[in-house]
Motif scaffolding. Structure first.
Motif, mmCIF file in Angstrom:
data_model
loop_
_atom_site.group_PDB
_atom_site.id
_atom_site.type_symbol
_atom_site.label_atom_id
_atom_site.label_comp_id
_atom_site.label_asym_id
_atom_site.label_seq_id
_atom_site.Cartn_x
_atom_site.Cartn_y
_atom_site.Cartn_z
ATOM 1 N N ARG A 187 3.616 11.663 -10.079
ATOM 2 C CA ARG A 187 2.804 12.701 -10.328
ATOM 3 C C ARG A 187 3.450 14.037 -10.031
ATOM 4 O O ARG A 187 3.229 14.841 -10.537
ATOM 5 C CB ARG A 187 1.704 12.524 -9.434
ATOM 6 N N GLN A 188 4.168 14.042 -8.978
ATOM 7 C CA GLN A 188 4.816 15.201 -8.588
ATOM 8 C C GLN A 188 5.834 15.686 -9.546
ATOM 9 O O GLN A 188 6.181 16.880 -9.643
ATOM 10 C CB GLN A 188 5.784 15.056 -7.039
ATOM 11 N N GLU A 211 1.612 4.020 -3.315
ATOM 12 C CA GLU A 211 1.162 5.322 -3.151
ATOM 13 C C GLU A 211 2.486 6.063 -3.236
ATOM 14 O O GLU A 211 2.558 7.363 -4.275
ATOM 15 C CB GLU A 211 0.514 5.512 -1.350
ATOM 16 N N PHE A 212 3.582 5.507 -2.981
ATOM 17 C CA PHE A 212 4.972 6.359 -2.987
ATOM 18 C C PHE A 212 5.313 6.492 -4.644
ATOM 19 O O PHE A 212 5.624 7.392 -5.032
ATOM 20 C CB PHE A 212 6.004 5.432 -2.348
ATOM 21 N N TYR A 262 15.248 22.914 -0.747
ATOM 22 C CA TYR A 262 13.918 22.684 -1.204
ATOM 23 C C TYR A 262 13.513 21.158 -1.430
ATOM 24 O O TYR A 262 14.313 20.414 -1.642
ATOM 25 C CB TYR A 262 13.544 23.441 -2.428
ATOM 26 N N PRO A 263 12.179 21.052 -1.511
ATOM 27 C CA PRO A 263 11.831 19.700 -1.894
ATOM 28 C C PRO A 263 12.094 19.144 -3.487
ATOM 29 O O PRO A 263 12.284 20.320 -4.246
ATOM 30 C CB PRO A 263 10.244 19.552 -1.760
ATOM 31 N N ARG A 264 12.527 17.941 -3.632
ATOM 32 C CA ARG A 264 13.010 17.829 -5.137
ATOM 33 C C ARG A 264 11.630 18.241 -5.900
ATOM 34 O O ARG A 264 12.300 18.657 -7.331
ATOM 35 C CB ARG A 264 13.152 15.859 -5.173
ATOM 36 N N ARG A 265 10.548 18.102 -5.791
ATOM 37 C CA ARG A 265 9.565 18.463 -6.636
ATOM 38 C C ARG A 265 8.664 19.592 -5.914
ATOM 39 O O ARG A 265 8.243 19.191 -4.674
ATOM 40 C CB ARG A 265 8.781 17.348 -6.574
ATOM 41 N N ARG A 266 8.474 20.619 -6.657
ATOM 42 C CA ARG A 266 7.587 21.622 -5.806
ATOM 43 C C ARG A 266 6.682 22.237 -7.172
ATOM 44 O O ARG A 266 6.929 22.043 -8.079
ATOM 45 C CB ARG A 266 8.294 22.616 -5.127
ATOM 46 N N PRO A 267 5.820 23.369 -6.804
ATOM 47 C CA PRO A 267 4.916 23.781 -7.761
ATOM 48 C C PRO A 267 5.957 24.328 -8.741
ATOM 49 O O PRO A 267 6.868 25.027 -8.467
ATOM 50 C CB PRO A 267 4.258 24.649 -7.042
ATOM 51 N N GLY A 288 2.886 8.866 -6.139
ATOM 52 C CA GLY A 288 3.187 10.174 -5.763
ATOM 53 C C GLY A 288 4.518 10.780 -6.553
ATOM 54 O O GLY A 288 4.546 11.820 -6.940
ATOM 55 N N GLN A 289 5.508 10.156 -6.633
ATOM 56 C CA GLN A 289 6.924 10.394 -7.200
ATOM 57 C C GLN A 289 6.569 10.802 -8.763
ATOM 58 O O GLN A 289 6.911 11.810 -9.212
ATOM 59 C CB GLN A 289 7.871 9.228 -7.165
ATOM 60 N N ARG A 319 0.953 -1.158 -0.089
ATOM 61 C CA ARG A 319 -0.058 -0.188 0.181
ATOM 62 C C ARG A 319 0.854 1.449 0.006
ATOM 63 O O ARG A 319 0.601 2.098 -0.737
ATOM 64 C CB ARG A 319 -0.995 -0.122 1.307
ATOM 65 N N VAL A 320 1.911 1.508 0.896
ATOM 66 C CA VAL A 320 2.736 2.325 1.034
ATOM 67 C C VAL A 320 3.544 2.634 -0.424
ATOM 68 O O VAL A 320 3.622 3.772 -0.614
ATOM 69 C CB VAL A 320 3.809 2.191 2.415
#
Lengths: 294, 306
Positions: free
Chosen positions: B43-44, B36-37, B296-301, B40-41, B32-33
Motif C-alpha cells: 500500500r505504501q 499486515e506487513f 526518511y522513511p522508504r515510503r512517505r507521502p 502495508g508495504q 497476522r503480523v
C-alpha cells in the motif's frame, strides 16, 4: 456517578500524512459521539505516524495550529486525547498528547521519556518534556496523560496519581517484537505491557486506559491490544490485537473511590520521604552529597 | 530441545522437522503480523501485486503462502527459474506450491543467460575463455543475480513488488548472494530462523515434501546446505539465537553445551557477512547525505507510484 463510556480509537495512522490522519480523527470523533462516548482516546502520534525521522519537522504543529483547533471544536461535548508532533515557540519538537475539551486544548503532555536504544531513536529527533502533571477534566475527575515509554518508568504513573489523576491515560505506538510461543498472547511486548498496566492500576488504585496503534511503519508492526484496567488491577476491556477499529467500553468512575477507601495505598504513600531520598540520590549522582560515589 | 507433535508426523513416521523449544513461535501471531506487513508495504508503495522467485525450497514456498494469504493468490506471480543442472525434483516441488495456492506462475529458464556469460561445451561466452573454468561459487552467484534481474524485469510487466525469501539464519551467516537472492523490495521472513520457517510452513500447509527435504542451494546434484556448512540447522539456529538475540557471550554459549570451535567459526561467519546486510556506505561530502543525516522513511507521502 454516571458510567463513563470510553472509546479507544485503535487506528493505523498513515506515516507522514497529516491530512489523511486528521480526516480519520474527525471521522472517529463523530463516531464516538454517536456511540455515546464521554472520552475518546487516540494513540501516540496518531496524527502523524510513528517512524517519522526527518519528516517530524514537516508534520509538526504549534498548539495554536488551526487544525488542532478544528479537532478541539469537533470534539465539543466530549473529552478527546490526540497525539501529534508539537513544535514549541523556540522550535523544539515534542511528542505530545493533548486533552481536548469544550472546544479548546485543555492540557498538553510532552513525552518525558524518549527511548533511544534498541529499535528506538526518538531522542535524535525529539526533545523530552519536563513536566508530569495531572489535569482536571470535564469528566469530574483528574486525568493523567502519558505517552508510551513514559509508562516504562514507575515514577510517571505514581506522580500522576498523587497529583490527582483518577484516570491514567497512556497513548502508545508500541512495535510488536519478541515473537515466542512461551509469551502470553505470543508476543513479548504485549505480555510486558499487560503486566505493567495491571500493576499500575492496582498500585495507584486508578483506572488505566491504554490506547495502542495498529498497522505498519517500515519494518515495525504495531500490535494494538488497547485496554482499560480497573482500579483493582482487573481488566475491564481489551481490544483485539492488530485489528483497526473504534472500541468502546463502560466504566464506573465511582470504582476509584470504593477501591481507595478499601485499599488506601495512595493515602499511605510517603511523597515527602521519597522526595528526601531522591534529593539525596540526585546530589550523590552529581558528586555533591555525603554519599558521593567514587 | 523438542520436536513437533506426532500429529504433524508424516508418512515417513518421524516428526516433520526438529524445533528447538526456545525458538517456537506463536504461528497465529506471526501470520497476522506478516499479512499486515505485506499489505502495508504494498500500500505504501502504491502496488497491489507481488512477484517472487519460487525455487521448490521451503523459504520461497512459505513466502508464497504468506503473500497469497495477505493479498490473495490472484495477485501473486511465482517465477520458476531453473538452470539446466537444477534438480527436476525442485521444479516439481515448486509446481506443487503453485497448484496448492492457485497463483499465477511462469517458467524462465536462466540457462541461456548463464551460459551466455560463462560459455558452454567448450565455446567461451561473454565472460571470456577463462570463465569456462569458473568455480561453482562464481556460477552460483551469477545464477542468483540472473534470477534477481529476471524478477525485477517481471516486477515491471506484472506490476508487482519483488518479495524477498531469505531467512534469518542464512542472512546472519552470509549464505546469500549480494544483489542476488538477497535483493528485494521487502522481506516477510528475514527475521525468522530456519527452524521457525519450518514451524510456520507446517502451520500454513506448505506441501510436506517441501518441508521434509534437506535445504539446498541446488547448484549441483546432491548439494545440501548442512553438508556444505558442516552443521545442522536446529543447532545453528539455537546458537545464533543465544549469541545474537539473547546476547550470550562465547563462554556462556560454550557452557550451555555448544562446541567452542563451532561457536567461534559461526561468530566469524556472522562478522564476515556484516557488509551483506547493510546499505553500502557513501563518502560523506555534502551537508546532507542519504543514510547518514538525511533520514526518511522508504515510503512517505508522495512516494507511492501513481
Amino acid at each position: 456517578m454516571q458510567p463513563l463510556r470510553i472509546a479507544l480509537a485503535q487506528i493505523a495512522p498513515r506515516l507522514g500524512d497529516l491530512e489523511a490522519n486528521l480526516a480519520r480523527h474527525h471521522e472517529l470523533i463523530a463516531a464516538a459521539r454517536e456511540r455515546g462516548a464521554g472520552l475518546v482516546v487516540f494513540p501516540e502520534l496518531g496524527l502523524t505516524g510513528y517512524q517519522l525521522q526527518d519528516l517530524a519537522a514537516d508534520v509538526a504543529m504549534g498548539l495554536d495550529d488551526p487544525r488542532l483547533g478544528g479537532l478541539a471544536r469537533a470534539a465539543r461535548g466530549l473529552s478527546a486525547v490526540v497525539s501529534f508532533v508539537e513544535e514549541s515557540a523556540d522550535h523544539r519538537l515534542f511528542i505530545a498528547a493533548a486533552l481536548l475539551e469544550d472546544g479548546e486544548v485543555r492540557h498538553v503532555h510532552r513525552k518525558v521519556h524518549l527511548p533511544t536504544y534498541g529499535l528506538f531513536d526518538e531522542r535524535r529527533f525529539f526533545a523530552p518534556g519536563d513536566v508530569v502533571r495531572a489535569a482536571p477534566s470535564r469528566l469530574g475527575v483528574g486525568l493523567g496523560l502519558a505517552v508510551c515509554e513514559d509508562f516504562w518508568h514507575v515514577s510517571v504513573p505514581q506522580l500522576l496519581a498523587l497529583d490527582g489523576a483518577h484516570l491514567l491515560v497512556n497513548v502508545s505506538s508500541s512495535p510488536g517484537r519478541d515473537l515466542a510461543s512461551s509469551h502470553e498472547v505470543g508476543l513479548g511486548t504485549a505480555a510486558s505491557w499487560r503486566t505493567l498496566m495491571r500493576t499500575y492500576a492496582q498500585l495507584t488504585t486508578s483506572f488505566v486506559v491504554f490506547c495502542n496503534r495498529v498497522g505498519v511503519d517500515e519494518s515495525l508492526s504495531f500490535w494494538g491490544g488497547s485496554e482499560v484496567i480497573g482500579p483493582t488491577g482487573a481488566p475491564v476491556f481489551g481490544a483485539p490485537m492488530f485489528e483497526e477499529g473504534l472500541f468502546t467500553c463502560d466504566i464506573e468512575l465511582g470504582d476509584v473511590r470504593r477501591e481507595r477507601i478499601a485499599l488506601p495505598l495512595l493515602r499511605d504513600e510517603r511523597p515527602e520521604l521519597i522526595a528526601r531520598e531522591w534529593d539525596r540520590i540526585v546530589a550523590g549522582r552529581a558528586g555533591l552529597g555525603e554519599d558521593a560515589g567514587p | 530441545m523438542s520436536a513437533v507433535g506426532a500429529g504433524q508426523g508424516g508418512p515417513a513416521g518421524g516428526p516433520l522437522f526438529e524445533l528447538p523449544e526456545e525458538l517456537a513461535i506463536d504461528t497465529g501471531v506471526a501470520r497476522r503480523v506478516i499479512a499486515e506487513f505485506v499489505r502495508g508495504q504494498l500500500r505504501q508503495a502504491g502496488f497491489e501485486r507481488a512477484v517472487l522467485g519460487l525455487s521448490g525450497g521451503i523459504d520461497s514456498a512459505l513466502v508464497a503462502f504468506l503473500v497469497a494469504e495477505a493479498i490473495g493468490p490472484e495477485r501473486l506471480l511465482c517465477v520458476m527459474m531453473p538452470y539446466r543442472t537444477s534438480s527436476p525434483e525442485s521444479r516439481g516441488d515448486a509446481e506443487s506450491v503453485v497448484a496448492a495456492l492457485g497463483c499465477a506462475s511462469e517458467l524462465v529458464e536462466i540457462t541461456a543467460m548463464v551460459d551466455g556469460y560463462f560459455g558452454a561445451e567448450g565455446a567461451p561466452g561473454a565472460g571470456g575463455p577463462d570463465a569456462l573454468e569458473a568455480s561453482a561459487l562464481r556460477r552460483g552467484n551469477f545464477m542468483a543475480r540472473m534470477r534477481m534481474a529476471t524478477l525485477y524485469d517481471r516486477s515491471v510487466t506484472w506490476r508487482g513488488l519483488v518479495v524477498g525469501t531469505g531467512n534469518k539464519t542464512e542472512s546472519l551467516i552470509g549464505y546469500t548472494t549480494l544483489f542476488g537472492d538477497s535483493a528485494c523490495a521487502f522481506n516477510p521472513i528475514g527475521d525468522l530462523y530456519k527452524s521457525q520457517v519450518r514451524q510456520l510452513a507446517a502451520a500454513m500447509g506448505v506441501p510436506e515434501a517441501v518441508i521434509r527435504k534437506a535445504p539446498s542451494a541446488d547448484l549441483w546434484p546432491g548439494q545440501t546446505d548442512e553438508a556444505e556448512a558442516g552443521f545442522s540447522y536446529p543447532v545453528l539456529d539455537r546458537l545464533l539465537f543465544w549469541r545474537i538475540d539473547r546476547r550470550r557471550s562465547v563462554d556462556e554459549t560454550v557452557a550451555m553445551g555448544f562446541d567452542r570451535a563451532l561457536v567461534e567459526r559461526v561468530d566469524r561467519m556472522v562478522a564476515g557477512a556484516e557488509f551483506k546486510r547493510q546499505v553500502p556506505p557513501i563518502a560523506k561530502l555534502g551537508p546532507r547525505t542519504a543514510g547518514v543525516d538525511y533520514l526518511y522513511p522508504r515510503r512517505r507521502p508522495g512516494s507511492a507510484r501513481s
